[in-house]
Design a protein around this motif. Structure first.
Motif, short mmCIF file in Angstrom:
data_model
loop_
_atom_site.label_atom_id
_atom_site.label_comp_id
_atom_site.label_asym_id
_atom_site.label_seq_id
_atom_site.Cartn_x
_atom_site.Cartn_y
_atom_site.Cartn_z
N LYS A 18 0.84 -1.22 0.00
CA LYS A 18 0.00 0.00 0.00
C LYS A 18 0.86 1.26 0.00
CE LYS A 18 -1.78 -1.36 3.72
NZ LYS A 18 -2.27 -1.33 5.09
N ARG A 41 1.18 5.16 18.12
CA ARG A 41 2.27 4.19 17.94
C ARG A 41 3.61 4.90 18.11
NH1 ARG A 41 5.52 3.65 13.88
NH2 ARG A 41 4.45 3.69 11.87
N ARG A 44 9.17 4.97 14.61
CA ARG A 44 10.20 3.99 14.23
C ARG A 44 11.41 4.72 13.68
NH1 ARG A 44 5.93 0.76 10.67
NH2 ARG A 44 4.86 -0.43 12.27
N GLU A 72 -12.36 9.76 11.70
CA GLU A 72 -12.43 8.34 12.05
C GLU A 72 -11.20 7.99 12.84
OE1 GLU A 72 -10.23 5.66 10.91
OE2 GLU A 72 -8.96 7.19 10.06
N ALA A 74 -9.23 4.20 14.70
CA ALA A 74 -9.32 2.76 14.95
C ALA A 74 -8.07 2.30 15.67
CB ALA A 74 -9.44 2.02 13.62
N VAL A 76 -5.27 -0.33 15.57
CA VAL A 76 -4.64 -1.25 14.62
C VAL A 76 -3.35 -1.76 15.26
CG1 VAL A 76 -3.84 -1.56 12.23
CG2 VAL A 76 -5.50 0.25 12.74
N HIS A 77 -3.20 -3.07 15.31
CA HIS A 77 -2.03 -3.71 15.94
C HIS A 77 -1.74 -3.09 17.31
CE1 HIS A 77 -1.54 -5.42 12.03
NE2 HIS A 77 -1.04 -4.35 11.48
N TYR A 81 -4.96 4.99 15.68
CA TYR A 81 -4.65 5.77 14.48
C TYR A 81 -5.90 6.53 14.11
CZ TYR A 81 -0.78 2.45 13.64
OH TYR A 81 0.34 1.67 13.75
N GLY A 82 -5.77 7.80 13.73
CA GLY A 82 -6.96 8.55 13.36
C GLY A 82 -6.68 9.63 12.34
N THR A 83 -7.74 9.99 11.62
CA THR A 83 -7.63 11.02 10.57
C THR A 83 -8.32 12.28 11.05
OG1 THR A 83 -7.89 9.22 8.98
CG2 THR A 83 -8.12 11.48 8.13
N ASP A 101 -4.06 6.22 3.66
CA ASP A 101 -3.68 4.81 3.84
C ASP A 101 -4.33 4.37 5.14
OD1 ASP A 101 -2.33 2.50 4.71
OD2 ASP A 101 -0.40 3.14 3.93
N LEU A 102 -5.45 3.64 5.05
CA LEU A 102 -6.24 3.30 6.24
C LEU A 102 -6.49 1.81 6.32
CD1 LEU A 102 -9.10 5.97 6.07
CD2 LEU A 102 -6.85 6.23 7.11
N ASP A 103 -6.73 1.34 7.54
CA ASP A 103 -7.16 -0.05 7.67
C ASP A 103 -8.63 -0.14 7.25
OD1 ASP A 103 -8.58 0.94 9.92
OD2 ASP A 103 -8.47 -1.03 10.85
N GLY A 106 -11.22 2.02 9.09
CA GLY A 106 -11.13 3.41 8.64
C GLY A 106 -11.78 3.59 7.28
P1 5GP Z 1 1.84 1.33 10.40
O1 5GP Z 1 1.91 1.58 11.87
O2 5GP Z 1 2.50 0.04 10.01
O3 5GP Z 1 2.34 2.51 9.60
O4 5GP Z 1 0.30 1.22 10.01
C1 5GP Z 1 -0.50 0.23 10.55
C2 5GP Z 1 -1.88 0.26 9.90
O5 5GP Z 1 -2.61 1.41 10.33
C3 5GP Z 1 -1.90 0.30 8.38
O6 5GP Z 1 -2.74 -0.77 7.95
C4 5GP Z 1 -2.53 1.62 8.02
O7 5GP Z 1 -3.33 1.50 6.87
C5 5GP Z 1 -3.38 1.89 9.25
N1 5GP Z 1 -3.63 3.33 9.46
C6 5GP Z 1 -2.74 4.34 9.36
N2 5GP Z 1 -3.32 5.52 9.65
C7 5GP Z 1 -4.62 5.25 9.91
C8 5GP Z 1 -5.73 6.07 10.30
O8 5GP Z 1 -5.67 7.30 10.43
N3 5GP Z 1 -6.90 5.43 10.52
C9 5GP Z 1 -7.05 4.08 10.38
N4 5GP Z 1 -8.25 3.57 10.59
N5 5GP Z 1 -6.02 3.28 10.04
C10 5GP Z 1 -4.81 3.86 9.81
#
Ligand code: 5GP
Length: 195
Positions: A18, A41, A44, A72, A74, A76-77, A81-83, A101-103, A106
């Motif tokens: 993605k 999170r 890194r 929104e 959510a 994730v792991h 994470y939010g927009t 880039d959302l799960d 989202g």
């Molecule tokens: P990473 O921490 O590996 O960058 O992202 C982990 C996951 O969080 C990815 O699947 C990404 O699509 C999702 N993600 C990133 N930002 C957001 C957000 O603002 N809202 C949601 N719902 N998912 C997000």
């Protein structure tokens, strides 16, 4: 012809590519901008706050949700994470299509809130290809890889809820298909202001 800009959600299982597709779309299309999410999170190595994410504390994230500033959010792991609504609104009002880039949670929320949004789900060419990409990328032990793979395969079930699917076998082809979707969506009569 004037047109209304719109949100473009890119989702797909982890390891599917993605991020690469988003980066290329943004680099090759000047009418797009990226939605930088807020997250709890930890940062890194190699990441920059305000560029990859807005890295915030748990308390700041609480405040963002309580003040209704997120369109929104959510878990994730294990992290939130939010927009920000303002990120979407500012992009759209300056005429830029906003790539997110959302799960899948989202993605579904954005579809509910922004009926004009376009949701693209990125698929691996096969489950085996996804497994080998996860293995190449991960430094984790076998159990962690297995859990990630299981979660990734679960996520694939959401693909039919999206507007489009793009298979990421050869990156150039996937990017071309994503750009074609965006180009066609821009020509929808519903987005164009006829004077
Ligand atoms: P990473 O921490 O590996 O960058 O992202 C982990 C996951 O969080 C990815 O699947 C990404 O699509 C999702 N993600 C990133 N930002 C957001 C957000 O603002 N809202 C949601 N719902 N998912 C997000």
């Amino acid at each position: 012809m004037k047109r209304t800009a719109f949100p473009i959600v890119i989702s797909g299982p982890s390891g599917v590519g993605k991020t690469s597709i988003c980066r290329r779309l943004l680099a090759e299309d000047s009418a797009t901008t990226y939605s930088i999410s807020a997250t709890t999170r930890p940062i890194r190595p190699g990441e920059t706050t305000g560029q990859d994410y807005e890295f915030v504390s748990e308390a700041t994230f609480d405040a963002l949700t309580m003040m209704g500033q997120l369109a929104e959010w959510a878990v994730v792991h294990g992290h939130r994470y939010g927009t920000r609504k303002s990120v979407i609104d500012e992009a759209v009002s300056s005429g830029l299509d906003v790539v997110m880039d959302l799960d899948v949670q989202g993605g579904m929320s954005i579809k509910r809130l922004y009926a004009d949004s376009v949701l693209i789900f990125v698929l691996p060419p096969s489950p085996e290809a996804l497994e080998s990409r996860l293995r190449k990328r991960a430094t984790d032990d076998e159990q962690v890889i297995k859990t990630r793979l299981k979660n990734s395969l679960e996520e694939l079930k959401w693909a039919p809820k999206y507007d489009y699917v793009v298979v990421n076998d050869v990156l150039d082809d996937a990017v071309r298909n994503a750009k074609t979707i965006v180009a066609a969506e821009r020509l929808r009569t519903s987005r164009i202001a006829f004077e």
